[in-house]
Design an enzyme around this catalytic site. Sequence first.
Site, mmCIF file in Angstrom:
data_model
loop_
_atom_site.group_PDB
_atom_site.id
_atom_site.type_symbol
_atom_site.label_atom_id
_atom_site.label_comp_id
_atom_site.label_asym_id
_atom_site.label_seq_id
_atom_site.Cartn_x
_atom_site.Cartn_y
_atom_site.Cartn_z
ATOM 1 N N SER B 131 -51.146 11.968 39.212
ATOM 2 C CA SER B 131 -52.254 11.251 38.583
ATOM 3 C C SER B 131 -53.471 11.155 39.495
ATOM 4 O O SER B 131 -54.527 10.712 39.053
ATOM 5 C CB SER B 131 -51.793 9.840 38.217
ATOM 6 N N LYS B 170 -60.246 5.433 44.384
ATOM 7 C CA LYS B 170 -61.614 5.889 44.124
ATOM 8 C C LYS B 170 -62.573 5.306 45.162
ATOM 9 O O LYS B 170 -62.283 4.293 45.799
ATOM 10 C CB LYS B 170 -62.071 5.418 42.733
#
Lengths: 212, 212
Positions: B131, B170
């Site tokens: 992922s 992120k």
Amino acid sequence: MTTLSSRQQQIFKFIRDFWVDKGYPPSIRDIAGGCGVSSTSVVDYNLNVLERKGYIRRHPDVSRGIELLDRPVRTSSRLVPIIGQIAAGGPLPVPAADAWDAVASAETLEVTSELVGEKQDVYALRVKGLSMVDALINDGDIVLMQHTSVVENGEMAAVWLKVEKEATLKRVYREPGRIRLQPANSQMQPIYVAPDNVDIQGKVIAVIRRLA
Amino acid sequence: MTTLSSRQQQIFKFIRDFWVDKGYPPSIRDIAGGCGVSSTSVVDYNLNVLERKGYIRRHPDVSRGIELLDRPVRTSSRLVPIIGQIAAGGPLPVPAADAWDAVASAETLEVTSELVGEKQDVYALRVKGLSMVDALINDGDIVLMQHTSVVENGEMAAVWLKVEKEATLKRVYREPGRIRLQPANSQMQPIYVAPDNVDIQGKVIAVIRRLA
DNA sequence: GTCATAATAGAACACATGTTCAGAACAGGC
DNA sequence: GCCTGTTCTGAACATGTGTTCTATTATGAC
């Protein structure tokens, strides 16, 4: 690795603690005392579980014959020379004969033997550019390499494509009449090249990305 | 350090080799057999000499209680606990209070201080699944994290999206009224989320990918 | 409930192992 | 020669330590 019960974790921690502290392995009764267990058989029981799950190795009839398979004490670090950059467009730096001697190189990277093990002819390259994002390698990453011209099927290698004049990091698979270069990102398609077009420069041991 | 007789050198070397080979210290009779001596008292005698000269430390009445004082002098490496896995679907493992003490954790990773520096509250997570390929992180990679709830603009962080119930890595940018989460792969588009939807779990220090 | 399995307690046993002692061979200094 | 310290032998001794056995208490599956 399977999960451990809290008692097994406790015992495992204690063994490592004891080892670091004292410099030799604990006896079963040391463990029993240190973990608040009253019986040696309980320790024996849990040690067998730990061995079955691959955390330790026991040596029968040997006092304190407990071997940690994940040995934190014995490992040490090594200096690896960073001999240059790797970019899609440019040629791969060829490790000079004296480059293995890390102190002789300008830049070095210190890595634990957990990463490099006992391997010889290890060097490092700094990745330049975004040409290897398909290998999940970013600009600025450091690639740990082992110098070799033969790689096993499926190993990640630094490959120089003679015709394209391009360097790339791919998993190498020998197939009849051709070589398949498979990107690390399994969602991407492989490319196929003629065997005499590839030049294996070394295999990739590890990738390190430093962010902060 | 005083000089050693040949027998003492032989014994010292044997202890060392035995230790490296087996993973635990030798008994006195192991040493006697390995050095071609017939009597345990000879070993006992020479071990006392070795201790007096500062090469080893003995622990009375302890089986195999021989400690090598020679240990690798200055390891610039640290043990970091691997406290769990990180996957898109699952919640992020929360570091327990005692997890920082690496020896207290079941699994550990040894890293050089070149990577972690003097940072405190450092732990590691094993990445499960694909992922996070958009963050150039592969299945099986190990992410070095520092526990913190505040990150600077542009730092890579482990983010828990409350609504989506999703963990992701992120770069975080605070913008007016929203937070921009930028994938490490700059070819991919950022996503925008409401500030009260994000939970910063920690920032990413490094990514380590072991291949061979 | 029954049954199986994991986990623990306690004690006895067998042997692995550190310790100690009397003696002897060997070297060097006087 | 004699003395002193080092090194080794062989054996007996004491205990540290792994092993094994039975019994007891959860815990969960059925």
